[in-house]
Write an enzyme that holds these catalytic residues in place. Sequence first.
Site, mmCIF file in Angstrom:
data_model
loop_
_atom_site.group_PDB
_atom_site.id
_atom_site.type_symbol
_atom_site.label_atom_id
_atom_site.label_comp_id
_atom_site.label_asym_id
_atom_site.label_seq_id
_atom_site.Cartn_x
_atom_site.Cartn_y
_atom_site.Cartn_z
ATOM 1 C CB THR A 90 122.713 90.623 -37.666
ATOM 2 O OG1 THR A 90 122.483 90.090 -36.374
ATOM 3 C CG2 THR A 90 122.454 89.545 -38.714
ATOM 4 N NE ARG A 91 128.476 90.009 -32.048
ATOM 5 C CZ ARG A 91 128.077 90.648 -30.941
ATOM 6 N NH1 ARG A 91 127.703 91.913 -31.008
ATOM 7 N NH2 ARG A 91 128.061 90.038 -29.789
ATOM 8 C CG HIS A 129 115.345 87.165 -31.463
ATOM 9 N ND1 HIS A 129 115.201 85.792 -31.499
ATOM 10 C CD2 HIS A 129 116.538 87.400 -30.870
ATOM 11 C CE1 HIS A 129 116.254 85.233 -30.920
ATOM 12 N NE2 HIS A 129 117.083 86.185 -30.541
ATOM 13 C CG HIS A 176 116.898 91.656 -34.743
ATOM 14 N ND1 HIS A 176 116.687 90.723 -33.774
ATOM 15 C CD2 HIS A 176 117.882 92.466 -34.282
ATOM 16 C CE1 HIS A 176 117.517 90.946 -32.764
ATOM 17 N NE2 HIS A 176 118.239 91.996 -33.041
ATOM 18 N NE ARG A 179 120.549 99.960 -25.973
ATOM 19 C CZ ARG A 179 120.579 100.701 -24.876
ATOM 20 N NH1 ARG A 179 119.878 101.797 -24.800
ATOM 21 N NH2 ARG A 179 121.293 100.321 -23.852
ATOM 22 N N PRO A 199 152.321 79.069 -6.528
ATOM 23 C CG PRO A 199 154.509 78.818 -7.321
ATOM 24 C CD PRO A 199 153.475 79.847 -7.023
ATOM 25 C CB SER A 200 152.617 75.689 -2.295
ATOM 26 O OG SER A 200 153.554 74.711 -2.676
HETATM 27 P P1 ADP Z 1 149.154 74.231 -5.921
HETATM 28 O O1 ADP Z 1 148.433 73.282 -6.803
HETATM 29 O O2 ADP Z 1 148.453 75.557 -5.767
HETATM 30 O O3 ADP Z 1 150.601 74.388 -6.239
HETATM 31 P P2 ADP Z 1 148.870 72.122 -3.998
HETATM 32 O O4 ADP Z 1 147.409 71.889 -3.968
HETATM 33 O O5 ADP Z 1 149.731 71.191 -4.795
HETATM 34 O O6 ADP Z 1 149.121 73.624 -4.443
HETATM 35 O O7 ADP Z 1 149.433 72.197 -2.544
HETATM 36 C C1 ADP Z 1 148.782 72.893 -1.520
HETATM 37 C C2 ADP Z 1 149.224 72.317 -0.177
HETATM 38 O O8 ADP Z 1 148.563 73.071 0.829
HETATM 39 C C3 ADP Z 1 148.827 70.873 -0.026
HETATM 40 O O9 ADP Z 1 149.818 70.196 0.681
HETATM 41 C C4 ADP Z 1 147.550 70.977 0.807
HETATM 42 O O10 ADP Z 1 147.333 69.829 1.600
HETATM 43 C C5 ADP Z 1 147.834 72.185 1.671
HETATM 44 N N1 ADP Z 1 146.648 72.885 2.138
HETATM 45 C C6 ADP Z 1 146.415 73.265 3.410
HETATM 46 N N2 ADP Z 1 145.214 73.875 3.507
HETATM 47 C C7 ADP Z 1 144.682 73.882 2.278
HETATM 48 C C8 ADP Z 1 143.446 74.356 1.761
HETATM 49 N N3 ADP Z 1 142.531 74.930 2.524
HETATM 50 N N4 ADP Z 1 143.222 74.203 0.456
HETATM 51 C C9 ADP Z 1 144.130 73.621 -0.347
HETATM 52 N N5 ADP Z 1 145.302 73.129 0.081
HETATM 53 C C10 ADP Z 1 145.594 73.265 1.396
HETATM 54 P P1 ADP Z 2 126.310 93.965 -34.181
HETATM 55 O O1 ADP Z 2 127.342 93.514 -33.210
HETATM 56 O O2 ADP Z 2 126.799 93.992 -35.554
HETATM 57 O O3 ADP Z 2 125.674 95.228 -33.724
HETATM 58 P P2 ADP Z 2 123.756 92.636 -33.679
HETATM 59 O O4 ADP Z 2 123.278 91.443 -34.390
HETATM 60 O O5 ADP Z 2 123.741 92.643 -32.186
HETATM 61 O O6 ADP Z 2 125.206 92.837 -34.246
HETATM 62 O O7 ADP Z 2 122.924 93.885 -34.142
HETATM 63 C C1 ADP Z 2 122.653 94.119 -35.490
HETATM 64 C C2 ADP Z 2 121.983 95.476 -35.652
HETATM 65 O O8 ADP Z 2 120.667 95.428 -35.089
HETATM 66 C C3 ADP Z 2 122.727 96.588 -34.927
HETATM 67 O O9 ADP Z 2 122.665 97.777 -35.690
HETATM 68 C C4 ADP Z 2 121.953 96.710 -33.638
HETATM 69 O O10 ADP Z 2 122.089 97.968 -33.063
HETATM 70 C C5 ADP Z 2 120.526 96.420 -34.088
HETATM 71 N N1 ADP Z 2 119.709 95.845 -33.013
HETATM 72 C C6 ADP Z 2 120.008 94.798 -32.239
HETATM 73 N N2 ADP Z 2 119.003 94.527 -31.367
HETATM 74 C C7 ADP Z 2 118.034 95.437 -31.609
HETATM 75 C C8 ADP Z 2 116.728 95.695 -31.063
HETATM 76 N N3 ADP Z 2 116.205 94.944 -30.089
HETATM 77 N N4 ADP Z 2 116.026 96.710 -31.556
HETATM 78 C C9 ADP Z 2 116.551 97.462 -32.534
HETATM 79 N N5 ADP Z 2 117.753 97.278 -33.095
HETATM 80 C C10 ADP Z 2 118.497 96.283 -32.665
#
Ligand code: ADP
Ligand code: ADP
Length: 628
Positions: free
Chosen positions: A197-198, A202, A205, A292, A406-407
């Site tokens: 199990t990982r 419950h 199990h 499962r 960017p921008s």
């Molecule tokens: P990024 O981080 O994606 O490179 P920035 O946030 O630095 O972009 O720049 C986006 C520019 O676009 C800013 O000058 C901002 O004022 C303008 N802008 C206009 N409308 C929007 C909007 N709806 N949301 C975010 N920035 C906007």
């Molecule tokens: P794994 O990723 O190794 O399958 P789990 O801890 O999720 O790890 O499961 C451990 C074992 O228990 C698996 O064989 C899984 O199919 C089974 N198992 C998990 N839940 C249930 C459940 N509710 N009823 C029956 N078997 C379960």
Amino acid sequence: MTNDPLLIPPYGGRLVDLMVEDEERAELIARANQLSSVRLSPRSVCDLELLATGGFSPLDRFMGRCDYLRVIGEMRLADGAIFPIPVTLPVGETDGLQIGREVALRSPKNELLAVMLVEEIYEWDRMQEAAEVYRTTDSRHPLVAEMASWGRFYISGPLRVLSLPKHYDFPELRHTPQQVRALLVRLGRANVVAFQTRNPMHRAHEELTRRAAQAVDGTLLIHPSVGLTNPGDVDHYTRVRSYKALVERYYDPRRTLLSLLPLAMRMAGPRSALWHAIIRRNYGANYLIVGRDHASPGRNAKGEPFYGPYEAQQLCSRFSEEIGVRILCYADMVYLPAEDRYEERHRVPRSAKSLALSGTEARERYLACGRPLPAWFTRPEVMRELARAYPPKHQRGFCIWLTGLPSAGKSTIADVIAVKLVEHGRRVTLLDGDVVRTHLSKGLDFSREGRDTNVLRIGFVASEVVRHNGAVICAAISPYQATRDRVRLMIGEESFIVVFVNTPLEVCERRDVKGIYARARASQIKGVTGIDAPYEPPADPDLVLDTCQDSPEECAQKVIELLRERGFLRNDSGVRDGGHDVHDKDRRASPLRLASSSLVRPFTLFWTAVIDLLGPVRELIGSLFDKI
Ligand code: ADP
Ligand code: ADP
């Protein structure tokens, strides 16, 4: 190492053991310190631990090319043994690596773990591996997204392991396969049913595991993965505290063993399930419970599941005999309130009322709203742990990620959102691409690599803010979908909100806040997004803003509404459109001064300063700083 006859032998007959003998250690450490090093990722550290202790037996090294190709194509090692998941060691650069030479393998913290004699260095193809192993190239799949950050080469060769990665958490529950086997032998039953199990366990199990152990008169090995799991999963500290409480109170100690598995999961659905069965065999289990959606990640970009719900059961059952592990297949367990018991869904008569909650529903409908989880669903001990880890949603962190040309208007809108959130009583960190490039990312260029690094740095800081329940707004061109998907993984699906500031290029060019379009057209600068560098619009944004139609305030208001809808802001408090309905406490604070995250202190001061500087700095930077 001899096998105890009581339990099923390891896969391939014997447990691999790569640990260096004591006599050799000092000499090998001295030599290793002279060698070039490869720094392992957290995933590779987990893999190394399971290789070293035999969890992946018969595999005794990161895969070489022959094993790798056959594993991805046919789920078999070169010698024919079933092994469905590639276990490889990616490296970015091959400088300092040479066939026939040793290399030291170190942890992310630079601790010496092992020495590899390099026998192979080979290139691999990310798309091929994604398509064959994960059956998708959609970067919504966590492993497909993660692979984009792996190096271009895989290396392989014999390993000598000097020390296992250190685990300071729950040491009493950490065991090697050999140690788990010894504990199972003490419990005295030949049949061992493993439960992977990982997630938190419950009552469904609990029922499932108890039934499975009873059905085969076996010991139950509760074996949760605590290496890397799916991004966004409940952290393993919370999970393990709840497993411990469950096992202590509700399971029979004579036939139950709880042990933690440092497995880095791959979330490959059916292939993962089969791999889990092989691994559990190495720990002494001859049965695995598969329910499962075993090891399935969330949904793809089209909103569809990556794998069919019962595919894991089908694949495991097909190969069960060959790998020697029997599969106990269960359908969903549901609760029958009239009888106060659990039953598999398909056994419930149509007329009977049944209840079920998914993990997501439990988080969204209960914990997120501060409501206690129902007693039929989970034990109080588990409920308490989850309530601690998941405060109500309006107290949790989130990340608004504004992307666009960017921008387009990202920074402008981000400024408005930040102020509105502070008015609302949230602590806010603003990470503006322009500003980040003056400190955290100073010196990075505008190549794909430079842009990705910048975005991932922003993502890293944002993920820390979110982890500490802060609100963070990131305004960065972030032109590549795959990189944004990686950030999504860092932050966690539920907390990551992508806002596409969809301003047409002509409008951006007309605005040209920093004059970069003019310079690009005059060929004075290269690599400007929208002109001679690509912009990939988000495939599935949470919100699209039209800055030609809506003013910055209106755009920001749409984001605020979305946050309300998602529960990150309470409906009954904070600003309305006019911004006057603010608590007194909030009114007193200057928005910009308050606008810092709840991170550790140095960060808090740092980002507070950044935000204070924001206005003037943006003007000062003036023209050339592009945002990624
Ligand atoms: P990024 O981080 O994606 O490179 P920035 O946030 O630095 O972009 O720049 C986006 C520019 O676009 C800013 O000058 C901002 O004022 C303008 N802008 C206009 N409308 C929007 C909007 N709806 N949301 C975010 N920035 C906007
Ligand atoms: P794994 O990723 O190794 O399958 P789990 O801890 O999720 O790890 O499961 C451990 C074992 O228990 C698996 O064989 C899984 O199919 C089974 N198992 C998990 N839940 C249930 C459940 N509710 N009823 C029956 N078997 C379960």
